[in-house]
Design a protein around this motif. Structure first.
Motif, PDB file in Angstrom:
ATOM      1  N   ASP A  40      36.567  37.124  41.597  1.00 57.83           N
ATOM      2  CA  ASP A  40      35.854  36.322  40.607  1.00 57.83           C
ATOM      3  C   ASP A  40      36.170  36.816  39.205  1.00 57.83           C
ATOM      4  O   ASP A  40      36.459  36.026  38.294  1.00 57.83           O
ATOM      5  CB  ASP A  40      34.340  36.398  40.844  1.00 57.83           C
ATOM      6  CG  ASP A  40      33.895  35.412  41.913  1.00 57.83           C
ATOM      7  OD1 ASP A  40      34.647  34.449  42.176  1.00 57.83           O
ATOM      8  OD2 ASP A  40      32.810  35.604  42.474  1.00 57.83           O
ATOM      9  N   VAL A  41      36.110  38.115  39.037  1.00 52.11           N
ATOM     10  CA  VAL A  41      36.405  38.691  37.726  1.00 52.11           C
ATOM     11  C   VAL A  41      37.842  38.392  37.337  1.00 52.11           C
ATOM     12  O   VAL A  41      38.134  37.968  36.210  1.00 52.11           O
ATOM     13  CB  VAL A  41      36.161  40.216  37.751  1.00 52.11           C
ATOM     14  CG1 VAL A  41      36.563  40.842  36.423  1.00 52.11           C
ATOM     15  CG2 VAL A  41      34.702  40.507  38.076  1.00 52.11           C
ATOM     16  N   LEU A  42      38.753  38.598  38.303  1.00 51.02           N
ATOM     17  CA  LEU A  42      40.166  38.347  38.018  1.00 51.02           C
ATOM     18  C   LEU A  42      40.392  36.890  37.622  1.00 51.02           C
ATOM     19  O   LEU A  42      41.118  36.594  36.669  1.00 51.02           O
ATOM     20  CB  LEU A  42      41.028  38.674  39.245  1.00 51.02           C
ATOM     21  CG  LEU A  42      41.280  40.142  39.569  1.00 51.02           C
ATOM     22  CD1 LEU A  42      42.319  40.267  40.669  1.00 51.02           C
ATOM     23  CD2 LEU A  42      41.751  40.880  38.320  1.00 51.02           C
ATOM     24  N   LEU A  43      39.772  36.004  38.398  1.00 46.67           N
ATOM     25  CA  LEU A  43      39.939  34.574  38.139  1.00 46.67           C
ATOM     26  C   LEU A  43      39.467  34.212  36.733  1.00 46.67           C
ATOM     27  O   LEU A  43      40.188  33.557  35.967  1.00 46.67           O
ATOM     28  CB  LEU A  43      39.127  33.774  39.164  1.00 46.67           C
ATOM     29  CG  LEU A  43      39.905  33.160  40.311  1.00 46.67           C
ATOM     30  CD1 LEU A  43      38.950  32.524  41.312  1.00 46.67           C
ATOM     31  CD2 LEU A  43      40.890  32.103  39.783  1.00 46.67           C
ATOM     32  N   ASP A  44      38.249  34.648  36.421  1.00 46.97           N
ATOM     33  CA  ASP A  44      37.711  34.360  35.089  1.00 46.97           C
ATOM     34  C   ASP A  44      38.617  34.939  34.012  1.00 46.97           C
ATOM     35  O   ASP A  44      38.914  34.278  33.010  1.00 46.97           O
ATOM     36  CB  ASP A  44      36.302  34.964  34.950  1.00 46.97           C
ATOM     37  CG  ASP A  44      35.295  34.200  35.798  1.00 46.97           C
ATOM     38  OD1 ASP A  44      35.654  33.102  36.286  1.00 46.97           O
ATOM     39  OD2 ASP A  44      34.171  34.691  35.970  1.00 46.97           O
ATOM     40  N   GLY A  45      39.033  36.181  34.246  1.00 49.58           N
ATOM     41  CA  GLY A  45      39.885  36.835  33.255  1.00 49.58           C
ATOM     42  C   GLY A  45      41.180  36.066  33.050  1.00 49.58           C
ATOM     43  O   GLY A  45      41.633  35.858  31.909  1.00 49.58           O
ATOM     44  N   MET A  46      41.785  35.665  34.145  1.00 46.91           N
ATOM     45  CA  MET A  46      43.060  34.960  34.036  1.00 46.91           C
ATOM     46  C   MET A  46      42.889  33.625  33.327  1.00 46.91           C
ATOM     47  O   MET A  46      43.691  33.266  32.455  1.00 46.91           O
ATOM     48  CB  MET A  46      43.645  34.753  35.435  1.00 46.91           C
ATOM     49  CG  MET A  46      45.039  34.137  35.445  1.00 46.91           C
ATOM     50  SD  MET A  46      46.251  35.147  34.539  1.00 46.91           S
ATOM     51  CE  MET A  46      46.667  36.374  35.778  1.00 46.91           C
ATOM     52  N   ARG A  47      41.814  32.908  33.693  1.00 42.78           N
ATOM     53  CA  ARG A  47      41.580  31.613  33.040  1.00 42.78           C
ATOM     54  C   ARG A  47      41.404  31.787  31.544  1.00 42.78           C
ATOM     55  O   ARG A  47      41.955  31.026  30.738  1.00 42.78           O
ATOM     56  CB  ARG A  47      40.339  30.937  33.641  1.00 42.78           C
ATOM     57  CG  ARG A  47      40.671  30.262  34.971  1.00 42.78           C
ATOM     58  CD  ARG A  47      39.437  29.767  35.689  1.00 42.78           C
ATOM     59  NE  ARG A  47      39.778  29.193  36.985  1.00 42.78           N
ATOM     60  CZ  ARG A  47      39.014  29.285  38.078  1.00 42.78           C
ATOM     61  NH1 ARG A  47      37.860  29.932  38.037  1.00 42.78           N
ATOM     62  NH2 ARG A  47      39.406  28.731  39.207  1.00 42.78           N
ATOM     63  N   GLU A  48      40.666  32.806  31.195  1.00 37.60           N
ATOM     64  CA  GLU A  48      40.426  33.087  29.786  1.00 37.60           C
ATOM     65  C   GLU A  48      41.728  33.436  29.072  1.00 37.60           C
ATOM     66  O   GLU A  48      41.991  32.994  27.955  1.00 37.60           O
ATOM     67  CB  GLU A  48      39.440  34.248  29.687  1.00 37.60           C
ATOM     68  CG  GLU A  48      38.719  34.347  28.370  1.00 37.60           C
ATOM     69  CD  GLU A  48      37.708  35.498  28.409  1.00 37.60           C
ATOM     70  OE1 GLU A  48      37.431  36.074  27.350  1.00 37.60           O
ATOM     71  OE2 GLU A  48      37.232  35.819  29.533  1.00 37.60           O
ATOM     72  N   ALA A  49      42.529  34.244  29.754  1.00 35.77           N
ATOM     73  CA  ALA A  49      43.781  34.697  29.142  1.00 35.77           C
ATOM     74  C   ALA A  49      44.739  33.531  28.889  1.00 35.77           C
ATOM     75  O   ALA A  49      45.594  33.589  27.994  1.00 35.77           O
ATOM     76  CB  ALA A  49      44.450  35.739  30.039  1.00 35.77           C
ATOM     77  N   LEU A  50      44.611  32.496  29.709  1.00 32.53           N
ATOM     78  CA  LEU A  50      45.533  31.362  29.562  1.00 32.53           C
ATOM     79  C   LEU A  50      44.958  30.259  28.691  1.00 32.53           C
ATOM     80  O   LEU A  50      45.644  29.286  28.364  1.00 32.53           O
ATOM     81  CB  LEU A  50      45.885  30.792  30.944  1.00 32.53           C
ATOM     82  CG  LEU A  50      46.612  31.755  31.892  1.00 32.53           C
ATOM     83  CD1 LEU A  50      46.873  31.084  33.220  1.00 32.53           C
ATOM     84  CD2 LEU A  50      47.918  32.239  31.265  1.00 32.53           C
ATOM     85  N   GLU A  51      43.697  30.422  28.325  1.00 31.20           N
ATOM     86  CA  GLU A  51      42.992  29.397  27.576  1.00 31.20           C
ATOM     87  C   GLU A  51      43.707  29.088  26.260  1.00 31.20           C
ATOM     88  O   GLU A  51      44.070  30.009  25.522  1.00 31.20           O
ATOM     89  CB  GLU A  51      41.567  29.868  27.280  1.00 31.20           C
ATOM     90  CG  GLU A  51      40.552  28.745  27.254  1.00 31.20           C
ATOM     91  CD  GLU A  51      39.151  29.342  27.312  1.00 31.20           C
ATOM     92  OE1 GLU A  51      38.299  28.784  28.002  1.00 31.20           O
ATOM     93  OE2 GLU A  51      38.940  30.402  26.662  1.00 31.20           O
ATOM     94  N   GLY A  52      43.894  27.838  26.002  1.00 26.18           N
ATOM     95  CA  GLY A  52      44.485  27.440  24.729  1.00 26.18           C
ATOM     96  C   GLY A  52      45.997  27.535  24.691  1.00 26.18           C
ATOM     97  O   GLY A  52      46.620  27.190  23.691  1.00 26.18           O
ATOM     98  N   VAL A  53      46.562  28.047  25.772  1.00 27.20           N
ATOM     99  CA  VAL A  53      48.025  28.113  25.802  1.00 27.20           C
ATOM    100  C   VAL A  53      48.526  26.959  26.653  1.00 27.20           C
ATOM    101  O   VAL A  53      48.191  26.858  27.830  1.00 27.20           O
ATOM    102  CB  VAL A  53      48.524  29.447  26.400  1.00 27.20           C
ATOM    103  CG1 VAL A  53      50.044  29.510  26.385  1.00 27.20           C
ATOM    104  CG2 VAL A  53      47.902  30.609  25.665  1.00 27.20           C
ATOM    105  N   ASP A  54      49.312  26.096  26.079  1.00 29.09           N
ATOM    106  CA  ASP A  54      49.733  24.905  26.808  1.00 29.09           C
ATOM    107  C   ASP A  54      51.160  25.004  27.315  1.00 29.09           C
ATOM    108  O   ASP A  54      51.493  24.469  28.371  1.00 29.09           O
ATOM    109  CB  ASP A  54      49.590  23.670  25.916  1.00 29.09           C
ATOM    110  CG  ASP A  54      48.120  23.360  25.658  1.00 29.09           C
ATOM    111  OD1 ASP A  54      47.311  23.646  26.570  1.00 29.09           O
ATOM    112  OD2 ASP A  54      47.796  22.870  24.562  1.00 29.09           O
ATOM    113  N   ASP A  55      52.002  25.678  26.564  1.00 28.99           N
ATOM    114  CA  ASP A  55      53.403  25.779  26.947  1.00 28.99           C
ATOM    115  C   ASP A  55      53.542  26.498  28.288  1.00 28.99           C
ATOM    116  O   ASP A  55      53.157  27.658  28.429  1.00 28.99           O
ATOM    117  CB  ASP A  55      54.151  26.572  25.866  1.00 28.99           C
ATOM    118  CG  ASP A  55      55.598  26.793  26.253  1.00 28.99           C
ATOM    119  OD1 ASP A  55      56.123  26.025  27.092  1.00 28.99           O
ATOM    120  OD2 ASP A  55      56.190  27.755  25.732  1.00 28.99           O
TER     121      ASP A  55
END
Lengths: 208, 208, 208, 208
Positions: D67-82
């Motif tokens: 769960d932590v990893l998932l949230d972290g990864m989603r956050e890390a990719l947030e706003g990056v579209d390329d």
DNA sequence: GATGAATGAGGCTTCATTCAT
DNA sequence: TATGAATGAAGCCTCATTCAT
């Protein structure tokens, strides 16, 4: 000599000697049959051509060694009639055997006690014959009035043998075997028993 | 009393007593841990909450029983100063303990000798303390001129103890235990050692 | 052929093959030694004539199978000099081995990771030799200017192998193994790595 | 806050954290429940108030950490579209998590593979969700014509993750963790995959 | 007689789990 | 809710003994 019985005997002896060493080193339970076979230079299965099983091997060693001990003790006492002197010789010769054959002594004293079968089922006739030599010395001494008549030869026998045996065991177990002088121990135990059993009117002249 | 320490001790004691019985009956190697557990009314695993392993159980029994023996012997000798009388009491009390606690005696005498670890690695301090009581009786007697100065207390100690031990073992092993009268045996071995160790000028008046 | 060495080898192989199957089916910890013995058609004890213990059996399987894999991979790459083509063959051959020997693959990939000893103490030399084949392909390609010089062969090696390994594990674990086409997977991973490592001036012509 | 739910949660967390450490140190099978209890400062039985059994504890850790990893990864990719940049971020963030939480990484990577139940019966939905993030990056890239359409997102996903995972495992197992530079490894694997998946007409400008 | 590979019964010990307090 | 003493199932391995050669 190409006598097959001779060869049979040779291989049997190899196994016996190897077993004495291995039992002495590792103890009966820790000794593996294959250890004995390797030391004897024979295959594991060969041992079972000469002995019924591992315990039989232990008991056979006991029987064979006791024969030697018995003969040796009888010879050592031969020609000595004085009960007092016979007690001295008994102790002295017993320890001599122990020292000359340390492995066998170790097996006889330490390991035989481990076998329930030996202690509870097996009747060690040879050991009794050995001990009886001492009991008879006591009886003879009583008959000739040297030893007190109220001594129970049976009790004296076990007490005397137990004492020798315990001292021998301590010697066997001692790392530094100088610590116990077997000759001196033999002399002291013998003198204690002799004086302890003499009639009141007797006096001992210490052995020279 | 709902003291948890109390309960803990109780369970440990249950196991100890069960182990003494089972070891005495079957011997150490033949005794299964599950036999002991069943007799103690606990699960197999419970034994390992109180003892490291099967051998530790044996050694713990030794330690605990020797403590009792030591205390008992010290008490039995309390207030007795005469070395001669102390020797008599030592023998008498030793056999009394043997008879009153046959199973424990059997374990101590027969089974402990079977453990290589016990004999070759474990140093039985408690046994030495027990034996030293006797060695000190001899030393005291020598100091007061009652016992001959050339007696080596160390040799006398092992010889005396070995004798008592051997007789006790024969009694334990005997199917018919009437055959050996422990009281009489104690008296005889004690008298032999006493007379055997007395200086020449001394005379014993037999105990009444 | 009554060659005893032959028979010895045969029995060892029986055990090894049985162990591969049982480990693959149940996993190392769940596999009982007696399961393996039964499947091999030997007695439990027989396994211990050939292997020190259960873990040694696992590691021996690893060593033996890796030898086969190593030889197979070297043979598969023999005569192929082009680094690009060597990468393709590596992937293709790796998966071919996995498919042809599913149980062994399962043990190697899944079960070995379970052994702490394997991961933390045992140094899998054979695995490194296998992986080094790939690292050397990368180095050769860099030397000849085909692969970009800033690629770290060590990282590429672990990344590539990890990818193959993970795909193989998914294939092994998949109930329906049609779902993953190993040949196609091999082709795709190889092409990604090849294109990924090529210098900018290079162009790949897809393999025919 | 004396909220009992709060306290309940606190104790549960204590156990979880202790379990992560102990599993990482000793491995799942070698870790004893009592080890975890001791480290958490609770009684053995308390663990069973929060977890069904030892395996449930492992799986719960997995779920929570994922769960932590998932949230972290989603956050890390947030706003990056390329898609290209998203691949880079995925690798970078994955390794960052590994390094920031070494024990958890060790448990996730090494120990989870050990549980047959986990591998063969348990469906690690959370892991799939995590991986699917990457598969979707590939799909998005294909939709926008950046990545070649013949790439199977499923194969790319397992290959990419397997590579990251293997490198992370080597890092975790390495005694000297300087040897593997996780940042550099992340960059390299990402670049290989990016170039490997790009359509022929594309050119990458290396990340700044 | 001699071999030694193979056998297989048997038991100590561990440790996850329970439950009375 | 928390405890931790008690449980007891389960399995690896040893080694005395056998028997086909």
């Amino acid at each position: 000599m190409a006598d097959p019985n001779r060869r049979r005997t040779e291989k049997r002896d190899l196994i016996t000697e190897a077993a004495v060493d291995v039992f002495a080193e590792k103890g009966f339970h820790q000794a593996r049959v294959s250890d004995i076979a390797r030391r004897a230079g024979v295959a594991d299965g060969t041992i079972y051509l000469y002995f019924k099983n591992k315990e039989d091997l232990l008991l056979s060693i006991f029987e064979e060694k006791m024969d030697v001990l018995l003969d040796g003790m009888r010879e050592a006492l031969e020609g000595v009639d004085d009960p007092v002197e016979r007690v001295r010789r008994f102790a002295r010769h017993h320890f001599r055997q122990v020292r000359e054959n340390r492995s066998a002594a170790e097996v006889l004293q330490v390991e035989l006690r481990l076998s329930n079968k030996f202690l509870k089922e097996y009747r060690p006739e040879k050991l009794w014959a050995y001990l009886n030599i001492f009991a008879n010395i006591v009886r003879d001494g009583q008959a000739s009035g040297v030893f007190r008549p109220d001594i129970d030869p049976f009790i004296a026998m076990w007490g005397f043998f137990g004492g020798l045996d315990e001292i021998a065991m301590q010697w066997v177990l001692a790392r530094n075997q100088q610590r116990i002088q077997l000759e001196e121990a033999a002399r002291q135990v013998a003198e204690i028993y002799i004086r302890g059993m003499l009639t009141n009117t007797q006096t001992t002249s210490e052995e020279p």
